[in-house]
Design a protein around this motif. Structure first.
Motif, PDB file in Angstrom:
ATOM      1  N   TYR A 174      -9.381  48.306  -7.956  1.00 46.16           N
ATOM      2  CA  TYR A 174      -9.103  49.149  -9.122  1.00 46.16           C
ATOM      3  C   TYR A 174      -9.256  48.385 -10.434  1.00 46.16           C
ATOM      4  O   TYR A 174      -9.562  48.950 -11.459  1.00 46.16           O
ATOM      5  N   VAL A 175      -8.952  47.100 -10.370  1.00 47.17           N
ATOM      6  CA  VAL A 175      -9.131  46.249 -11.551  1.00 47.17           C
ATOM      7  C   VAL A 175     -10.216  45.239 -11.191  1.00 47.17           C
ATOM      8  O   VAL A 175     -10.000  44.381 -10.329  1.00 47.17           O
TER       9      VAL A 175
ATOM     10  N   PHE B 105       1.637  57.398 -19.735  1.00 43.36           N
ATOM     11  CA  PHE B 105       0.452  56.762 -19.165  1.00 43.36           C
ATOM     12  C   PHE B 105       0.747  56.203 -17.782  1.00 43.36           C
ATOM     13  O   PHE B 105      -0.073  56.275 -16.873  1.00 43.36           O
TER      14      PHE B 105
ATOM     15  N   LYS C 127      -2.615  52.620  -8.319  1.00 38.71           N
ATOM     16  CA  LYS C 127      -3.601  53.153  -9.264  1.00 38.71           C
ATOM     17  C   LYS C 127      -3.043  53.181 -10.683  1.00 38.71           C
ATOM     18  O   LYS C 127      -3.727  52.811 -11.637  1.00 38.71           O
ATOM     19  N   VAL C 128      -1.791  53.630 -10.781  1.00 34.97           N
ATOM     20  CA  VAL C 128      -1.149  53.720 -12.095  1.00 34.97           C
ATOM     21  C   VAL C 128      -1.055  52.336 -12.738  1.00 34.97           C
ATOM     22  O   VAL C 128      -1.398  52.145 -13.911  1.00 34.97           O
TER      23      VAL C 128
ATOM     24  N   SER D 179      -2.831  49.713 -12.019  1.00 38.34           N
ATOM     25  CA  SER D 179      -4.179  49.235 -12.321  1.00 38.34           C
ATOM     26  C   SER D 179      -4.715  49.848 -13.610  1.00 38.34           C
ATOM     27  O   SER D 179      -5.324  49.168 -14.441  1.00 38.34           O
ATOM     28  N   ASN D 180      -4.450  51.156 -13.778  1.00 39.61           N
ATOM     29  CA  ASN D 180      -4.847  51.814 -15.027  1.00 39.61           C
ATOM     30  C   ASN D 180      -4.255  51.110 -16.231  1.00 39.61           C
ATOM     31  O   ASN D 180      -4.907  50.937 -17.257  1.00 39.61           O
ATOM     32  N   GLY D 181      -2.977  50.735 -16.072  1.00 43.93           N
ATOM     33  CA  GLY D 181      -2.285  50.043 -17.158  1.00 43.93           C
ATOM     34  C   GLY D 181      -2.986  48.745 -17.510  1.00 43.93           C
ATOM     35  O   GLY D 181      -3.178  48.419 -18.687  1.00 43.93           O
TER      36      GLY D 181
ATOM     37  N   ASN E 284      -6.188  47.908 -16.820  1.00 47.32           N
ATOM     38  CA  ASN E 284      -7.509  48.209 -17.383  1.00 47.32           C
ATOM     39  C   ASN E 284      -7.416  48.665 -18.830  1.00 47.32           C
ATOM     40  O   ASN E 284      -8.270  48.348 -19.657  1.00 47.32           O
ATOM     41  N   HIS E 285      -6.357  49.420 -19.114  1.00 48.24           N
ATOM     42  CA  HIS E 285      -6.137  49.929 -20.462  1.00 48.24           C
ATOM     43  C   HIS E 285      -5.989  48.786 -21.480  1.00 48.24           C
ATOM     44  O   HIS E 285      -6.288  48.945 -22.656  1.00 48.24           O
TER      45      HIS E 285
END
Lengths: 258, 461
Positions: free
Chosen positions: A210-211, A130, A182-183, A185-187, A189-190
Motif C-alpha cells: 500500500y505504501v 481521513f 489501508k487507512v 497506509s493512506n495516512g 501516502n498523504h
C-alpha cells in the motif's frame, strides 16, 4: 537535507549488550524507506536511538539530521527538529485528553505557527475523518483503553497533525486488520512531500503493498546488510530471511533459528 | 495546555501583603478577657459568649494532637485572635476598599468575582467585608451571609445548629475556634429549594500573625440542594500563622450538598481544620478538597451517614513541596443501613514534601448492606519526598463491603519519553502527567477554579 547515519554502534544500557554494530544509512528528503529484518536484529533499537530513548547508549558513530548532529540532543529537542516516532507500544496516559495533548505537541513542535482553537479543531476533524477515527476519540484519554489498532491509528493521526520532517514508524502495521492497514497506509501516502521522509520498520511486505517505498533496507545482526528497490521486499517475503542470509554469505544466527 | 515559563520562575506569586491597618485588634495572645472582648465587640447575645467561654476553658486544658505532624513550633501566644478591618459588612462591591479589591485582582479572583459578583461573598481578614446576596437566591429563600451577620439576623437558626456537629471538645483547635471564631459562611437552603448557581466565597489571610478562625455553618433542608465553592490563597510571611476553621454541614433527608475547597496557603501557615457533615436518609454529601500549600495541613473532613441510603464522598488532592506537610484524609461513619461512601485521595509530593493519607471508615453493626470504597493514589516525584497511607477500616457487620486501594508511583519514564517524543519539554510533559493524574479532581471544579488550579500547579512544578 536528509538523515545520515554513519557507523552507528549502540548498546542497551541495562545489560551492556551491543545491538547496533555499525549501521550506515542515508535517507534523503522526500523519500520513504523501509527497513525489514528478522526479530531481534536491532530495527527498533535503531529508531529508538534516533529518537533519543535513554535506554540505549551510542558507543560510536554519528547521526546527522539536516546538518545537525543528534547524538547528544534530548528527545524533545529532536522532536522539535522534526523527528517523529510512531511507537510500537504507545503508552497510555490517563487524564490527558487526546486533543489537548496533540494541540500542546503542535504548539511545541511549531512554536512560530500559531493555530487558533477553531483552526486546530478543523484540521483535527479533517485528519480524524481521513483516518476514519471516531470523533469521540478527541475527548478520550491519550491511548487509554484503545485497542492495538486504535493506538496505531492514533500514532498516524499525531503524525498527520504534527507534520514532522522525518517520521519513523515502528511496526505500525502489526495488529492491524486489512481495513485499518489501508487507512494507515493512506495516512502515510498523504504525507508524501518534498520535505518529508519516512522510515518504516516492518517484518512483512504487507504494508509495502500500500505504501511503495523508494528504498528497502534489510537489517541483520545490528547492521544493514543489503538495500534495494521495492521488489526486494517481495523477494524476501517469498524466500525468507535465512535464504537471503545464505546468499549474502553471512554467518549470523537468526533469533528464530531452531 | 500552555506553560508560561516566566510564571514558573516567579517566586510565590501570591506572596504579597496589603497595607491595611486593622480598625480594631485585640493584640497578640489569648485569655478570657480577649474572648469577652471579641464577643462584646460584635455585640453578641449572651448565649454565644457563654459558648465561647466554655470553649475557651476546654481549649486551655486540651492537649495538642498526639498524632501526625509536629506542631511544636506553632506559637499560640503570638497569634492575633481578633481584628477588624472595616467596621461594617459591605453591601455592594463599590463599598469594598480599593486595597482589598487590589488583592483580589492580584490573585486573579476578578473573573470569578465579576461573574458571581452578586452571589459571591469574600472573606477578608477575620470578617466578611463584602456580602451581596444575589436577588434570585433571596427570592428562593436561601440565606447566604457571613456567620457574624447570621448570628444577628437569624439567631434562632444559628443557635439551633451551631456546634451541634463539631463540639468544642472535639479537639484543641475546635475548642479554640469555638472560643474566638469570627466570620465564615452561613447558608440555609429551605426545603425543596435547589440553588441553581454555585455559591462562592473567597477566604484569605492577611496581616502577619492573624489567626483565621472562620466558622462555617451550612444547612440544606429536606429535598434541597446546594453547591458551595470556596478558594483560599494567602500571602507569605516570616512569622507563622494559623488557620483553624470549623465547618459544619447538615444535609437533611433527600438533600444534596457539594462543598468544594481549594487552598493554597503560603508556606508558613498551619491549616488545622475540622470539617464535619451529617447526611440523613437518602441525602448525599460530597467534599471536594484541594490542598496545595501551607506549612502543615491537618484536615480530615467527615460525613456521618445517619439515615438509610445516605451517601458521602470525598475527592481530594494534596500537593506537598519542600517544607510542606500535608496530613489529610477523610472520615466516613456509617450509622444506618444501605449507606455508601467513596473516598478518592490523590497526592503529589516533591522536593522533600510529605503527603499522608489518614482516614477512617467505620461501618456500625446497624449499618447492614453498606458499602465503603477508598482509593489513595500518590505520585512521589523524587527520593527526598515521603508518603504514608494510614487507614483505619472498621466493619461491624457481615453484610457490608469495604475496599481499600493504595498506590504509590513515580512519574513513568515511558510516559515522559512518549510525551517528549512529541516535542514537549520534560517540564511540560511532567506537568501534563500531573494534570492528568488530578484530572478526576479538576474536572469537578467550576471553570475559573480549574483554570486557577492549572496555574497553581504550574507554579509548583
Amino acid at each position: 537535507m536528509s538523515l545520515v547515519i554513519n557507523n552507528l554502534h549502540v548498546k542497551i544500557k541495562e545489560n551492556n549488550r551491543e545491538v547496533l554494530k555499525g549501521v550506515n544509512l542515508n535517507i534523503p528528503d522526500g523519500e520513504i524507506h523501509a527497513i525489514m529484518g528478522p526479530n531481534g536484529t536491532g530495527k527498533s533499537t535503531l529508531v529508538q536511538t534516533l529518537m533519543g530513548s535513554n535506554k540505549y547508549q551510542i558507543t560510536d558513530g554519528e547521526i546527522i539530521f539536516n546538518g545537525t548532529k543528534l547524538n547528544n540532543l534530548a528527545v524533545d529537542e529532536r522532536a522539535r527538529l522534526g523527528l517523529f516516532l510512531g511507537m510500537q507500544y504507545p503508552t497510555e496516559i490517563t487524564g490527558v485528553k487526546n486533543s489537548d495533548f496533540i494541540k500542546a505537541a503542535m504548539e511545541a513542535t511549531h512554536p512560530n505557527h500559531h493555530l487558533t482553537v477553531l483552526q486546530f479543531l478543523q484540521r483535527f476533524e479533517h485528519c480524524m475523518n481521513f483516518l476514519d477515527i471516531d470523533h469521540h476519540y478527541a475527548d478520550r484519554y491519550l491511548n487509554e483503553g484503545f485497542s492495538g489498532g486504535e493506538k496505531k491509528r492514533n500514532e498516524i493521526l499525531q503524525m498527520m497533525m504534527l507534520k514532522p520532517r522525518l517520521a519513523m514508524l515502528d511496526e505500525i502495521d502489526s495488529g492491524l486488520d486489512i481495513d485499518a492497514l489501508k487507512v494507515v497506509s493512506n495516512g502515510i501516502n498523504h504525507m508524501r512531500a518534498k520535505d518529508f521522509s519516512a522510515l518504516i520498520i516492518t517484518h512483512y511486505d504487507r504494508i509495502l503493498h500500500y505504501v511503495t517505498p523508494d528504498v528497502v533496507h534489510v537489517m541483520m545482526d545490528g547492521r544493514v546488510v543489503t538495500s534495494g528497490g521495492p521488489d526486494l521486499a517481495s523477494k524476501l517475503e517469498k524466500e525468507g530471511y535465512a535464504k537471503l542470509r545464505d546468499q549474502l554469505g553471512l554467518k549470523i544466527k537468526l533469533v528464530d533459528d531452531e | 495546555m500552555k506553560t508560561d515559563l516566566n510564571q514558573i520562575d516567579q517566586k510565590y506569586q501570591y506572596g504579597f501583603k496589603d497595607k491595611i491597618k486593622p480598625v480594631y485588634t485585640t493584640g497578640a495572645g489569648l485569655n478570657e478577657n480577649v474572648v469577652r472582648k471579641i464577643s462584646a465587640e460584635k455585640h453578641e447575645p449572651q448565649w454565644m459568649l457563654a459558648i465561647r467561654l466554655r470553649a475557651f476553658h476546654i481549649y486551655q486544658r486540651m492537649p495538642m494532637p498526639n498524632f501526625g505532624p509536629d506542631l511544636s513550633h506553632l506559637n499560640l501566644n503570638k497569634i492575633h485572635y481578633f481584628q477588624r478591618d472595616s467596621d461594617h459588612v459591605s453591601r455592594s462591591w463599590d463599598d469594598v476598599p480599593d486595597t482589598i479589591k487590589n488583592t483580589f485582582q492580584k490573585i486573579g479572583v476578578p473573573q470569578a468575582e465579576r461573574k458571581y459578583l452578586a452571589g459571591a461573598e469574600a472573606q477578608y481578614e477575620s470578617e466578611a467585608v463584602y456580602t451581596n446576596l444575589k436577588s434570585d437566591l433571596k427570592k428562593m429563600g436561601i440565606i447566604f451571609m457571613d456567620t457574624d451577620s447570621a448570628l444577628k439576623k437569624h439567631p434562632d437558626l444559628v443557635k439551633q445548629y451551631f456546634g451541634k456537629l463539631v463540639g468544642a471538645a472535639t479537639n484543641k483547635f475546635t475548642a479554640l475556634n469555638t472560643a474566638v471564631w469570627s466570620g465564615g459562611t452561613f447558608i440555609y437552603v429551605p426545603k425543596g429549594v435547589h440553588a441553581t448557581v454555585p455559591l462562592q466565597s473567597f477566604f484569605r489571610i492577611n496581616a502577619g500573625n492573624t489567626g483565621q478562625f472562620e466558622r462555617t455553618l451550612i444547612i440544606v433542608d429536606e429535598g434541597a440542594s446546594i453547591n458551595y465553592v470556596e478558594g483560599c490563597t494567602a500571602p507569605t510571611y516570616s512569622e507563622d500563622s494559623l488557620h483553624a476553621a470549623v465547618v459544619e454541614v447538615f444535609v437533611k433527608k433527600d438533600a444534596f450538598c457539594r462543598y468544594t475547597t481549594i487552598q493554597n496557603w503560603s508556606h508558613n501557615v498551619y491549616s488545622l481544620e475540622t470539617k464535619r457533615a451529617v447526611a440523613d436518609a437518602h441525602a448525599r454529601m460530597e467534599w471536594i478538597d484541594g490542598n496545595l500549600g501551607s506549612k502543615i495541613t491537618m484536615k480530615y473532613p467527615s460525613v456521618d451517614l445517619n439515615g438509610p441510603y445516605a451517601s458521602g464522598s470525598m475527592l481530594s488532592i494534596a500537593f506537598a513541596k519542600h517544607g510542606v506537610y500535608q496530613d489529610t484524609g477523610a472520615i466516613m461513619r456509617h450509622h444506618a443501613p444501605y449507606t455508601s461512601s467513596n473516598v478518592i485521595s490523590k497526592s503529589i509530593c516533591k522536593d522533600g514534601g510529605v503527603c499522608n493519607y489518614r482516614g477512617k471508615e467505620k461501618i456500625e453493626p446497624n449499618s447492614k448492606h453498606s458499602k465503603s470504597h477508598v482509593e489513595c493514589d500518590t505520585i512521589i516525584m523524587d527520593d527526598q519526598s515521603t508518603t504514608d497511607t494510614i487507614p483505619a477500616n472498621i466493619v461491624r457487620n457481615g453484610d457490608s463491603t469495604m475496599e481499600h486501594e493504595a498506590r504509590v508511583s513515580k512519574i513513568s519514564e515511558n510516559d515522559l519519553y512518549y510525551l517528549m517524543s512529541r516535542g514537549l519539554s520534560e517540564k511540560q510533559a511532567t506537568k501534563m502527567i500531573i494534570m492528568g493524574f488530578i484530572e478526576p479532581f479538576s474536572k469537578q471544579l467550576p471553570m475559573e477554579y480549574a483554570v486557577e488550579l492549572n496555574k497553581l500547579i504550574d507554579l509548583q512544578m
